[in-house]
Structure formats: C-alpha cells, structure tokens
Design a protein around this motif. Structure first.
Motif, PDB file in Angstrom:
ATOM      1  N   LYS A  11       0.831  -1.205   0.000  1.00  0.00           N
ATOM      2  CA  LYS A  11       0.000   0.000   0.000  1.00  0.00           C
ATOM      3  C   LYS A  11       0.867   1.257   0.000  1.00  0.00           C
ATOM      4  O   LYS A  11       0.567   2.238  -0.668  1.00  0.00           O
ATOM      5  CB  LYS A  11      -0.934  -0.001   1.205  1.00  0.00           C
ATOM      6  CG  LYS A  11      -1.920   1.130   1.165  1.00  0.00           C
ATOM      7  CD  LYS A  11      -3.025   0.942   2.147  1.00  0.00           C
ATOM      8  CE  LYS A  11      -4.030   2.065   1.956  1.00  0.00           C
ATOM      9  NZ  LYS A  11      -5.214   1.871   2.736  1.00  0.00           N
ATOM     10  N   TYR A  12       1.968   1.222   0.731  1.00  0.00           N
ATOM     11  CA  TYR A  12       2.909   2.348   0.743  1.00  0.00           C
ATOM     12  C   TYR A  12       3.435   2.613  -0.666  1.00  0.00           C
ATOM     13  O   TYR A  12       3.481   3.763  -1.109  1.00  0.00           O
ATOM     14  CB  TYR A  12       4.064   2.034   1.699  1.00  0.00           C
ATOM     15  CG  TYR A  12       5.201   3.012   1.611  1.00  0.00           C
ATOM     16  CD1 TYR A  12       5.100   4.265   2.203  1.00  0.00           C
ATOM     17  CD2 TYR A  12       6.368   2.693   0.942  1.00  0.00           C
ATOM     18  CE1 TYR A  12       6.141   5.178   2.125  1.00  0.00           C
ATOM     19  CE2 TYR A  12       7.415   3.583   0.857  1.00  0.00           C
ATOM     20  CZ  TYR A  12       7.299   4.824   1.449  1.00  0.00           C
ATOM     21  OH  TYR A  12       8.324   5.713   1.356  1.00  0.00           O
ATOM     22  N   VAL A  21       5.385  -3.900 -11.024  1.00  0.00           N
ATOM     23  CA  VAL A  21       6.767  -4.317 -11.283  1.00  0.00           C
ATOM     24  C   VAL A  21       7.741  -3.559 -10.384  1.00  0.00           C
ATOM     25  O   VAL A  21       8.659  -4.152  -9.803  1.00  0.00           O
ATOM     26  CB  VAL A  21       7.116  -4.115 -12.775  1.00  0.00           C
ATOM     27  CG1 VAL A  21       8.569  -4.447 -13.046  1.00  0.00           C
ATOM     28  CG2 VAL A  21       6.201  -4.943 -13.654  1.00  0.00           C
ATOM     29  N   GLU A  22       7.542  -2.264 -10.254  1.00  0.00           N
ATOM     30  CA  GLU A  22       8.420  -1.469  -9.386  1.00  0.00           C
ATOM     31  C   GLU A  22       8.290  -1.894  -7.926  1.00  0.00           C
ATOM     32  O   GLU A  22       9.292  -1.971  -7.205  1.00  0.00           O
ATOM     33  CB  GLU A  22       8.084   0.020  -9.523  1.00  0.00           C
ATOM     34  CG  GLU A  22       8.396   0.582 -10.885  1.00  0.00           C
ATOM     35  CD  GLU A  22       7.826   1.965 -11.086  1.00  0.00           C
ATOM     36  OE1 GLU A  22       8.351   2.672 -11.968  1.00  0.00           O
ATOM     37  OE2 GLU A  22       6.874   2.349 -10.382  1.00  0.00           O
ATOM     38  N   THR A  23       7.075  -2.194  -7.505  1.00  0.00           N
ATOM     39  CA  THR A  23       6.849  -2.650  -6.135  1.00  0.00           C
ATOM     40  C   THR A  23       7.544  -3.979  -5.896  1.00  0.00           C
ATOM     41  O   THR A  23       8.228  -4.167  -4.887  1.00  0.00           O
ATOM     42  CB  THR A  23       5.343  -2.793  -5.857  1.00  0.00           C
ATOM     43  OG1 THR A  23       4.708  -1.540  -6.083  1.00  0.00           O
ATOM     44  CG2 THR A  23       5.080  -3.252  -4.445  1.00  0.00           C
ATOM     45  N   LYS A  24       7.402  -4.908  -6.827  1.00  0.00           N
ATOM     46  CA  LYS A  24       8.047  -6.228  -6.709  1.00  0.00           C
ATOM     47  C   LYS A  24       9.566  -6.087  -6.664  1.00  0.00           C
ATOM     48  O   LYS A  24      10.232  -6.731  -5.855  1.00  0.00           O
ATOM     49  CB  LYS A  24       7.611  -7.108  -7.872  1.00  0.00           C
ATOM     50  CG  LYS A  24       8.301  -8.443  -7.951  1.00  0.00           C
ATOM     51  CD  LYS A  24       7.639  -9.456  -7.080  1.00  0.00           C
ATOM     52  CE  LYS A  24       8.212 -10.836  -7.369  1.00  0.00           C
ATOM     53  NZ  LYS A  24       8.582 -11.530  -6.174  1.00  0.00           N
ATOM     54  N   THR A  25      10.123  -5.230  -7.505  1.00  0.00           N
ATOM     55  CA  THR A  25      11.568  -5.019  -7.536  1.00  0.00           C
ATOM     56  C   THR A  25      12.061  -4.450  -6.218  1.00  0.00           C
ATOM     57  O   THR A  25      13.076  -4.898  -5.675  1.00  0.00           O
ATOM     58  CB  THR A  25      11.934  -4.060  -8.689  1.00  0.00           C
ATOM     59  OG1 THR A  25      11.345  -4.528  -9.888  1.00  0.00           O
ATOM     60  CG2 THR A  25      13.433  -3.968  -8.864  1.00  0.00           C
ATOM     61  N   TRP A  26      11.333  -3.476  -5.689  1.00  0.00           N
ATOM     62  CA  TRP A  26      11.725  -2.866  -4.415  1.00  0.00           C
ATOM     63  C   TRP A  26      11.653  -3.876  -3.273  1.00  0.00           C
ATOM     64  O   TRP A  26      12.566  -3.951  -2.447  1.00  0.00           O
ATOM     65  CB  TRP A  26      10.835  -1.658  -4.126  1.00  0.00           C
ATOM     66  CG  TRP A  26      11.168  -0.980  -2.850  1.00  0.00           C
ATOM     67  CD1 TRP A  26      12.258  -0.199  -2.589  1.00  0.00           C
ATOM     68  CD2 TRP A  26      10.418  -1.034  -1.629  1.00  0.00           C
ATOM     69  NE1 TRP A  26      12.218   0.231  -1.294  1.00  0.00           N
ATOM     70  CE2 TRP A  26      11.110  -0.257  -0.679  1.00  0.00           C
ATOM     71  CE3 TRP A  26       9.230  -1.645  -1.261  1.00  0.00           C
ATOM     72  CZ2 TRP A  26      10.643  -0.093   0.619  1.00  0.00           C
ATOM     73  CZ3 TRP A  26       8.770  -1.479   0.030  1.00  0.00           C
ATOM     74  CH2 TRP A  26       9.475  -0.715   0.952  1.00  0.00           C
ATOM     75  N   LEU A  27      10.573  -4.646  -3.224  1.00  0.00           N
ATOM     76  CA  LEU A  27      10.433  -5.651  -2.164  1.00  0.00           C
ATOM     77  C   LEU A  27      11.489  -6.749  -2.295  1.00  0.00           C
ATOM     78  O   LEU A  27      11.990  -7.242  -1.284  1.00  0.00           O
ATOM     79  CB  LEU A  27       9.029  -6.256  -2.190  1.00  0.00           C
ATOM     80  CG  LEU A  27       7.901  -5.346  -1.712  1.00  0.00           C
ATOM     81  CD1 LEU A  27       6.556  -6.015  -1.947  1.00  0.00           C
ATOM     82  CD2 LEU A  27       8.067  -4.980  -0.257  1.00  0.00           C
ATOM     83  N   ASP A  28      11.842  -7.137  -3.531  1.00  0.00           N
ATOM     84  CA  ASP A  28      12.893  -8.132  -3.737  1.00  0.00           C
ATOM     85  C   ASP A  28      14.233  -7.640  -3.202  1.00  0.00           C
ATOM     86  O   ASP A  28      15.007  -8.410  -2.638  1.00  0.00           O
ATOM     87  CB  ASP A  28      13.038  -8.473  -5.217  1.00  0.00           C
ATOM     88  CG  ASP A  28      12.017  -9.479  -5.686  1.00  0.00           C
ATOM     89  OD1 ASP A  28      11.516 -10.245  -4.836  1.00  0.00           O
ATOM     90  OD2 ASP A  28      11.730  -9.506  -6.892  1.00  0.00           O
ATOM     91  N   ASN A  43      -3.034  -8.316  -6.867  1.00  0.00           N
ATOM     92  CA  ASN A  43      -4.329  -8.432  -6.206  1.00  0.00           C
ATOM     93  C   ASN A  43      -4.468  -7.440  -5.058  1.00  0.00           C
ATOM     94  O   ASN A  43      -5.570  -6.961  -4.783  1.00  0.00           O
ATOM     95  CB  ASN A  43      -4.551  -9.850  -5.699  1.00  0.00           C
ATOM     96  CG  ASN A  43      -4.790 -10.825  -6.820  1.00  0.00           C
ATOM     97  OD1 ASN A  43      -5.179 -10.445  -7.914  1.00  0.00           O
ATOM     98  ND2 ASN A  43      -4.532 -12.087  -6.561  1.00  0.00           N
ATOM     99  N   CYS A  44      -3.382  -7.140  -4.379  1.00  0.00           N
ATOM    100  CA  CYS A  44      -3.436  -6.166  -3.288  1.00  0.00           C
ATOM    101  C   CYS A  44      -3.680  -4.760  -3.820  1.00  0.00           C
ATOM    102  O   CYS A  44      -4.277  -3.931  -3.149  1.00  0.00           O
ATOM    103  CB  CYS A  44      -2.135  -6.175  -2.492  1.00  0.00           C
ATOM    104  SG  CYS A  44      -1.934  -7.633  -1.474  1.00  0.00           S
TER     105      CYS A  44
END
Length: 69
Positions: A11-12, A21-28, A43-44
C-alpha cells in the motif's frame, strides 16, 4: 514477515505511485527471501470498490439498454 506487513508495504508503494513491477523489484531488494509473488502484489493493488452491487446493477442496465455493448 507476516502477510499483513507486506500489505502495508504494498500500500505504501501504491501511494508513492509505483506500479506492480516497481513494487516487486523494491520488495525483492529489501526482503529477498520472503517476498510475495507478482500476482499477490497485483491483487493487493486492486481496489475493492470495483465490485459493488451498484456497479453490477449499472452495468446490467447498460447491457439491457444496448445489447451490442
């Protein structure tokens, strides 16, 4: 890390204007071992207000009025 904690981080990222894609990259980069999958992140991001009774009725009326939609 707990599912709820990842939802907060996702959510942040959404509020910061990042896409899936950017969210996944950052979390990875931050949590390489426990990151949820891309589909979970997608989905979130999906708003819950899309599927409401009002919207369903409105779409149903549109289809009944003009069947070539």
């Amino acid at each position: 890390m707990d599912k709820r904690e990842f939802r907060v981080l996702i959510k942040y990222c959404i509020l910061k204007g990042k896409n899936t894609v950017e969210t996944k990259t950052w979390l990875d980069a931050e949590f390489p071992d426990t990151v949820p999958g891309k589909s979970t992140i997608k989905n979130c991001e999906r708003p819950k207000e899309v599927v409401t009774d009002e919207n369903i009725l409105r779409i149903h009326k549109m289809i009944l009025n003009e069947r070539k939609l």
